[in-house]
Design an enzyme around this catalytic site. Structure first.
Site, short mmCIF file in Angstrom:
data_model
loop_
_atom_site.label_atom_id
_atom_site.label_comp_id
_atom_site.label_asym_id
_atom_site.label_seq_id
_atom_site.Cartn_x
_atom_site.Cartn_y
_atom_site.Cartn_z
N HIS A 297 -34.86 -55.40 19.58
CA HIS A 297 -34.37 -56.57 18.87
C HIS A 297 -32.85 -56.55 18.91
O HIS A 297 -32.25 -55.71 19.61
CB HIS A 297 -34.91 -56.63 17.44
CG HIS A 297 -34.75 -55.35 16.67
ND1 HIS A 297 -33.51 -54.80 16.37
CD2 HIS A 297 -35.67 -54.48 16.16
CE1 HIS A 297 -33.66 -53.69 15.69
NE2 HIS A 297 -34.96 -53.46 15.55
N GLY B 37 -30.69 -55.51 16.87
CA GLY B 37 -30.09 -54.23 16.48
C GLY B 37 -29.98 -53.29 17.66
O GLY B 37 -28.94 -52.64 17.88
N HIS B 38 -31.05 -53.21 18.47
CA HIS B 38 -31.00 -52.39 19.68
C HIS B 38 -29.98 -52.94 20.67
O HIS B 38 -29.25 -52.19 21.33
CB HIS B 38 -32.37 -52.34 20.35
CG HIS B 38 -33.44 -51.71 19.52
ND1 HIS B 38 -34.47 -52.43 18.97
CD2 HIS B 38 -33.65 -50.41 19.14
CE1 HIS B 38 -35.27 -51.62 18.31
NE2 HIS B 38 -34.79 -50.40 18.38
N GLY C 61 -28.55 -45.82 15.54
CA GLY C 61 -28.23 -46.75 14.47
C GLY C 61 -28.10 -46.07 13.13
O GLY C 61 -28.83 -45.13 12.81
N LEU D 239 -32.52 -55.38 10.41
CA LEU D 239 -33.40 -55.57 11.55
C LEU D 239 -34.25 -54.33 11.78
O LEU D 239 -33.75 -53.20 11.74
CB LEU D 239 -32.57 -55.87 12.81
CG LEU D 239 -31.94 -57.26 12.89
CD1 LEU D 239 -31.11 -57.38 14.15
CD2 LEU D 239 -33.00 -58.34 12.85
#
Length: 333
Positions: free
Chosen positions: A31, A33-34, A148, A185
């Protein structure tokens, strides 16, 4: 840019390397975030470097009754997202490529730090995480690996493993990416129904409430420190009407509960409201911890100055979610 799909370590090792290799480890279901992690890796590696994204759903980190079979596998979509974000290659090995002899008999132990918070709720989880991260670091041989900050405890443990076991790789943390409404996310967000998603907002709202309380208390204490409690200073201030403000700042700062306790209380108030929603938020934990070892910070602010992480975990319906936010105590001193 065309992103190459690789299935074996031999294929990856055969690639010509010029600059630095940056690796982003994922379990797929990519998504935004990745994508942010991949774009950051691209910037860090530079035009002459290489960005490799790993896609591997690691069975070792799923406990009994957890969602290994349910975890989404979306490799075709993942390839498109990785390509748009600037990845040179996606390394998507099969289980027997990562664990050729079956489940490994020798594993990395996360130690006491891995038994707190997430480790307490999910026994053995971080042993599985560190084992696969170590394996993937060996298989991909990066100069830099990016993770993250949403998985704050995982990031802290990986940094500790790399330091304690002398891995020759730089670990970079990338800030959490959020939806416009504040929800962090996560690949698991897709499991939430519309009503469950509304309830899930209590996690980020609790963190923001704790952060706001922390900022207010830091400001009050900074104001109190700026005005020495001396008679001469008070008399000088009275001429311009500031003595009452100074006195109020001193009084309020002294009367406030410990900053850590107040931050926890502000967050818990929102979480308690979430528990009364339909469907309810089922709280696992809310904690304010030292990010170096994830031990709880004492309730009294004078006992702690420095970085902290306010972390929360909860279940909404059948979906378990985590979130956190960084704070700094004593920043204004």
């Amino acid at each position: 840019m065309t992103t190459t799909l690789l299935r074996t370590a031999d294929e990856l090792h055969a690639r010509t390397r010029a600059g630095r290799r940056a690796v982003v480890m994922t379990m797929g279901a990519l998504h935004e975030g990745h994508a942010t992690l991949i774009r950051t890796a691209r910037a860090v590696a530079g035009a002459d470097g290489e960005v490799v994204v790993t896609v591997f759903v690691n069975p070792l980190q799923f406990g009994k009754g957890e969602d290994l079979d349910r975890y989404p596998r979306t490799l075709d979509a993942d390839l498109k997202i990785a390509e748009r974000a600037g990845a040179d290659a996606v390394f998507a090995p099969a289980v027997d490529e990562v664990y050729p002899g079956g489940e490994p008999q020798v594993r990395i132990s996360a130690g006491p730090m891995g038994e707190r918070l997430e480790g307490s709720s999910r026994p053995g989880h971080f042993d599985g995480v560190l084992t696969v991260v170590a394996k993937l670091l060996h298989l991909t041989r990066p100069d830099i690996a990016l993770f993250g900050q949403k998985d704050a405890q995982q990031l802290a443990l990986i940094r500790r493993m790399v330091r304690d076991l002398n891995f020759g790789v730089e670990i970079v943390g990338v800030p959490t990416v959020r939806e416009e409404d504040g929800l962090a996310l996560s690949s698991r967000n897709r499991f939430l129904s519309p009503k469950e998603r509304r309830t899930a907002l209590a996690l980020s709202q609790a963190l923001f409430a704790g952060s706001d309380r922390h900022a207010a208390q830091e400001a009050l204490r900074a104001r109190a420190r700026e005005v020495p409690a001396t008679r001469a200073r008070a008399e000088a201030l009275s001429a311009i009407g500031e003595s009452r403000a100074a006195a109020d700042a001193h009084a309020v700062a002294k009367a406030l509960p410990g900053a850590a306790a107040a931050v926890r209380a502000a967050a818990r108030l929102v979480l308690d409201e979430g528990a009364r929603l339909d469907p309810p938020l089922e709280l696992d934990y809310v904690a304010l911890v030292d990010p170096s070892d994830f031990t709880e910070i004492a309730d009294h602010e004078d006992e702690y100055l420095g970085e902290a992480v306010l972390a929360v975990a909860a279940r909404v319906g059948t979906t378990r979610l985590i979130d956190n936010i960084p704070l700094t105590f004593g920043a204004a001193s």
